[in-house]
Every structure is written in C-alpha cells, then in structure tokens.
Design a protein around this motif. Structure first.
Motif, PDB file in Angstrom:
ATOM      1  N   TYR A   1       0.826  -1.200   0.092  1.00 35.14           N
ATOM      2  CA  TYR A   1       0.004   0.024  -0.086  1.00 35.14           C
ATOM      3  C   TYR A   1       0.821   1.217   0.080  1.00 35.14           C
ATOM      4  O   TYR A   1       1.924   1.230   0.646  1.00 35.14           O
ATOM      5  CB  TYR A   1      -0.892   0.021   1.152  1.00 35.14           C
ATOM      6  CG  TYR A   1      -1.850  -1.009   1.285  1.00 35.14           C
ATOM      7  CD1 TYR A   1      -2.673  -1.436   0.623  1.00 35.14           C
ATOM      8  CD2 TYR A   1      -1.329  -2.224   2.433  1.00 35.14           C
ATOM      9  CE1 TYR A   1      -3.694  -2.901   0.766  1.00 35.14           C
ATOM     10  CE2 TYR A   1      -2.182  -3.155   2.805  1.00 35.14           C
ATOM     11  CZ  TYR A   1      -3.155  -3.586   1.763  1.00 35.14           C
ATOM     12  OH  TYR A   1      -3.950  -4.761   1.994  1.00 35.14           O
ATOM     13  N   LEU A   2       0.449   2.222  -0.624  1.00 33.37           N
ATOM     14  CA  LEU A   2       1.130   3.776  -0.822  1.00 33.37           C
ATOM     15  C   LEU A   2       0.251   4.765  -0.437  1.00 33.37           C
ATOM     16  O   LEU A   2      -0.883   4.705  -1.146  1.00 33.37           O
ATOM     17  CB  LEU A   2       1.766   3.794  -2.222  1.00 33.37           C
ATOM     18  CG  LEU A   2       2.348   5.283  -2.391  1.00 33.37           C
ATOM     19  CD1 LEU A   2       3.284   5.638  -1.671  1.00 33.37           C
ATOM     20  CD2 LEU A   2       2.854   5.190  -3.812  1.00 33.37           C
TER      21      LEU A   2
ATOM     22  N   ASN B   1      -0.013   8.635  -0.406  1.00 29.47           N
ATOM     23  CA  ASN B   1       0.505   9.804  -0.901  1.00 29.47           C
ATOM     24  C   ASN B   1      -0.346  10.907  -0.176  1.00 29.47           C
ATOM     25  O   ASN B   1      -1.299  11.355  -0.881  1.00 29.47           O
ATOM     26  CB  ASN B   1       0.317  10.108  -2.230  1.00 29.47           C
ATOM     27  CG  ASN B   1       1.473   9.109  -3.280  1.00 29.47           C
ATOM     28  OD1 ASN B   1       2.739   9.106  -2.774  1.00 29.47           O
ATOM     29  ND2 ASN B   1       1.123   8.404  -3.949  1.00 29.47           N
TER      30      ASN B   1
ATOM     31  N   SER C   1       4.616   5.873  -7.253  1.00 30.89           N
ATOM     32  CA  SER C   1       3.845   4.921  -7.581  1.00 30.89           C
ATOM     33  C   SER C   1       4.579   4.054  -8.599  1.00 30.89           C
ATOM     34  O   SER C   1       4.546   2.809  -8.781  1.00 30.89           O
ATOM     35  CB  SER C   1       2.509   5.712  -8.234  1.00 30.89           C
ATOM     36  OG  SER C   1       1.635   6.246  -7.512  1.00 30.89           O
TER      37      SER C   1
ATOM     38  N   CYS D   1       7.018   1.791  -6.726  1.00 32.12           N
ATOM     39  CA  CYS D   1       6.006   0.943  -5.730  1.00 32.12           C
ATOM     40  C   CYS D   1       5.315  -0.379  -6.637  1.00 32.12           C
ATOM     41  O   CYS D   1       5.240  -1.533  -6.200  1.00 32.12           O
ATOM     42  CB  CYS D   1       5.188   1.400  -4.829  1.00 32.12           C
ATOM     43  SG  CYS D   1       5.844   2.195  -3.708  1.00 32.12           S
TER      44      CYS D   1
ATOM     45  N   VAL E   1      -2.910   2.406  -4.254  1.00 35.53           N
ATOM     46  CA  VAL E   1      -2.445   3.628  -4.071  1.00 35.53           C
ATOM     47  C   VAL E   1      -3.450   4.652  -3.737  1.00 35.53           C
ATOM     48  O   VAL E   1      -4.351   4.506  -4.478  1.00 35.53           O
ATOM     49  CB  VAL E   1      -1.518   4.072  -5.498  1.00 35.53           C
ATOM     50  CG1 VAL E   1      -1.229   5.650  -5.119  1.00 35.53           C
ATOM     51  CG2 VAL E   1      -0.386   3.149  -5.802  1.00 35.53           C
TER      52      VAL E   1
ATOM     53  N   ASN F   1      -4.508   8.494  -2.838  1.00 34.48           N
ATOM     54  CA  ASN F   1      -3.849   9.761  -3.119  1.00 34.48           C
ATOM     55  C   ASN F   1      -4.679  10.869  -2.484  1.00 34.48           C
ATOM     56  O   ASN F   1      -5.936  10.608  -2.436  1.00 34.48           O
ATOM     57  CB  ASN F   1      -3.933  10.084  -4.663  1.00 34.48           C
ATOM     58  CG  ASN F   1      -2.890   9.365  -5.395  1.00 34.48           C
ATOM     59  OD1 ASN F   1      -1.692   9.212  -4.921  1.00 34.48           O
ATOM     60  ND2 ASN F   1      -3.208   8.786  -6.693  1.00 34.48           N
TER      61      ASN F   1
ATOM     62  N   THR G   1      -4.374   9.009 -10.214  1.00 34.08           N
ATOM     63  CA  THR G   1      -5.356   8.103  -9.707  1.00 34.08           C
ATOM     64  C   THR G   1      -6.000   7.017 -10.791  1.00 34.08           C
ATOM     65  O   THR G   1      -5.846   6.064 -10.625  1.00 34.08           O
ATOM     66  CB  THR G   1      -6.383   8.583  -8.732  1.00 34.08           C
ATOM     67  OG1 THR G   1      -5.626   9.312  -7.750  1.00 34.08           O
ATOM     68  CG2 THR G   1      -7.255   7.587  -8.074  1.00 34.08           C
TER      69      THR G   1
ATOM     70  N   ALA H   1      -6.262   1.964  -7.443  1.00 36.70           N
ATOM     71  CA  ALA H   1      -5.839   3.271  -7.039  1.00 36.70           C
ATOM     72  C   ALA H   1      -7.109   4.361  -6.659  1.00 36.70           C
ATOM     73  O   ALA H   1      -8.091   3.845  -7.276  1.00 36.70           O
ATOM     74  CB  ALA H   1      -5.200   4.178  -8.007  1.00 36.70           C
TER      75      ALA H   1
END
Length: 285
Positions: A108-109, A111, A144, A147, A161, A163, A190, A203
């Motif tokens: 998981y990211l 931002n 992104s 990753c 992801v 955002n 996204t 995303a």
C-alpha cells in the motif's frame, strides 16, 4: 467557530477504525508520505492500528519520531518505522521505497504529503510552484512507479495507491493555483494507475473539505490578509460557508478512509474519488 476550534487534534486508539481484512497483517507494508503530522501521521497510526507494518516518511525527522512514539504510546498492533527523506529529491524517493520494501511486502502507498502557498497567479513565485508540484504531484507519480513492481512481485501481485486529493481537485478557490493544479493532477494520476492496473493494482483518491491540520491552521492568517477579512471570517465564510456540515473533519477521519480504500471493502474502488466535503462542491444556495 473560532481559530481554537481548528487546533489539530491528537489521535487516540478509539479514533482508529479497524477493518477485518486478511491482508492487514504485519507481513504487508504501507508506505505513508507526510507522516510527521496531520493526515499523514493519522494515516500511519491508522495503518498500524490495523496491523500493517508502516514505513513513515517525511522531511521532518523530529515529527516522524513523534509519530513513532505516538504509535508506541497507543500500543498499536503494527510497527511504524521512520524513513526520513525529501520528496523533491529522486535519490531519496528511490531510497525510501527500497527501505520500505525491506520491511516486508510493500502493498500500500498513501500519498499524503502536501504544502500550501497563498498568492494570486500574477504574483505566484514559480520556485514555490515548482516545489509544490514536485511534492504533491511528481513525487506521488514517481513513488507509484517505484512501488508498482513491488506490488506485482508480492504474494498476490496486488497493491493499492491512495492519493490525498481535495475539494480543490473538483473546483477551485482563488490564490491557490499550485495547490489547485496539483490536486486536479492527482485525480488524473489515480485514474491512470487504475487504467493500467487490471484490477489487481488499484488506486483511489480522497477529496475532503478543510481538515483540522497544521497545513490548514497555517494558512488562516495568509488567507485573511489576502481577502481583507478576519481569521474567524475565513473559518466561517471561506472554509465552512458553502459546506452543509458545519464542522471540519479531523485527520483520523481521513486516515480511516485511506484504510477503507485499502481494505477488501474498497475492492471496487478503482480510479474513483471519495468526496467527503460536507456538501461543499455539490450543493448550492
């Protein structure tokens, strides 16, 4: 509502919503930017509170340690590791992802990192615009990009992801051109990730109105000066004037939305935007 009522609150264990999700284990890593304060700190704590291993990054090392200490104080299930770095430096971005991936399966990211500057377009300093663009749009894209191979190489080849967008990614207010452009761009990023992710790499974005964060409190006086009104009028007329819900969200409210999007409950949320703005952008008098 007075300025005292927008003081950034402290996250407690009871504030963190926990999801029953088999992917929320310490094997999986959630990388969170802007984790030294505000929504970023709350997201790091919420992720750890849901059992994930958290890689917390920010340029503010002392703030990151405060996030780690808060996680320890709360006795959260997951651990939070501080990875200081500057989102405007590519070498740092690469190192941040490498160090996060060493903690487990990078899955998981979030931002979250952002900044604000108040000025009209004809007065807006381009060096500030460039810095904001790099932090709020270019860094999320590059992170992104870095990753996604880790997502693909994970146990299920999946990842997500999230955002941090804004109502300013739907419509704009004056004197915030760099912020407005960045938030519109994040929604495009996204959707681009979703378009290429084949449902395995998702995303989503989150668009809120004003949240009780240091970024918001820091812009009160600048906005008041720019518009020739009082700080209280900024809060009542600018920040809450068009909202139907007459209270600001807290950082943990937004953090819980990130975890919702990451969870299995969010599996159909792909390219979409969670618009939690109290009716600000979709209603009018």
């Amino acid at each position: 509502m007075s300025q005292n009522n927008v003081t950034p609150p402290t996250v407690t264990r009871d504030n963190i919503y926990t999801f029953s999700d088999e992917s929320f284990t310490d094997r999986n890593v959630c990388l969170v930017t802007g984790a030294a304060s505000g929504i970023g700190r709350a997201t790091a704590l919420a992720a750890a509170g849901n059992g994930l291993t958290v890689a917390a990054t920010d340029v503010d090392e002392a703030g990151l340690e405060g996030t780690v200490d808060r996680g320890t104080d709360l006795g959260l299930e997951g651990t939070i590791t501080s990875i200081p770095g500057n989102l405007t430096v590519d070498d740092d971005l690469e190192r941040i992802v490498e160090e996060a991936a060493e903690l487990g399966d990078l899955t998981y990211l979030a931002n979250v990192a952002g900044m604000q500057h108040i000025d009209s377009i004809d007065s807006f300093p381009m060096e500030t615009y460039d810095r904001m663009h790099r932090i709020m749009l270019r860094a999320p894209l590059y992170l992104s990009k870095l990753c996604i191979p880790h997502f693909q190489g994970g146990e299920n080849g999946e990842g997500c992801v999230g955002n941090m967008a804004s109502v300013h990614g739907h419509y704009v207010t004056s004197d915030k051109v760099a912020y407005n452009v960045s938030k519109f761009g994040l929604r495009g990023l996204t959707q681009s990730i979703a378009a290429e992710g084949d449902g395995l790499i998702r995303a989503f974005s989150i668009s809120t109105a004003y949240v009780k964060t240091p970024l918001v409190t820091a812009q009160l006086e600048d906005t008041a000066e720019q518009r020739g009104i009082s700080v209280d009028e900024v809060i009542e007329d600018v920040m809450l004037g068009q909202s139907r819900v007459k209270e600001m969200m807290e950082p943990i409210d937004v953090a819980n939305l990130f975890l919702l999007g990451f969870s299995d409950l969010g599996r159909h949320l792909d390219g979409g935007d969670l618009l939690f703005d109290g009716g600000m952008t979709l209603t009018y008098e």
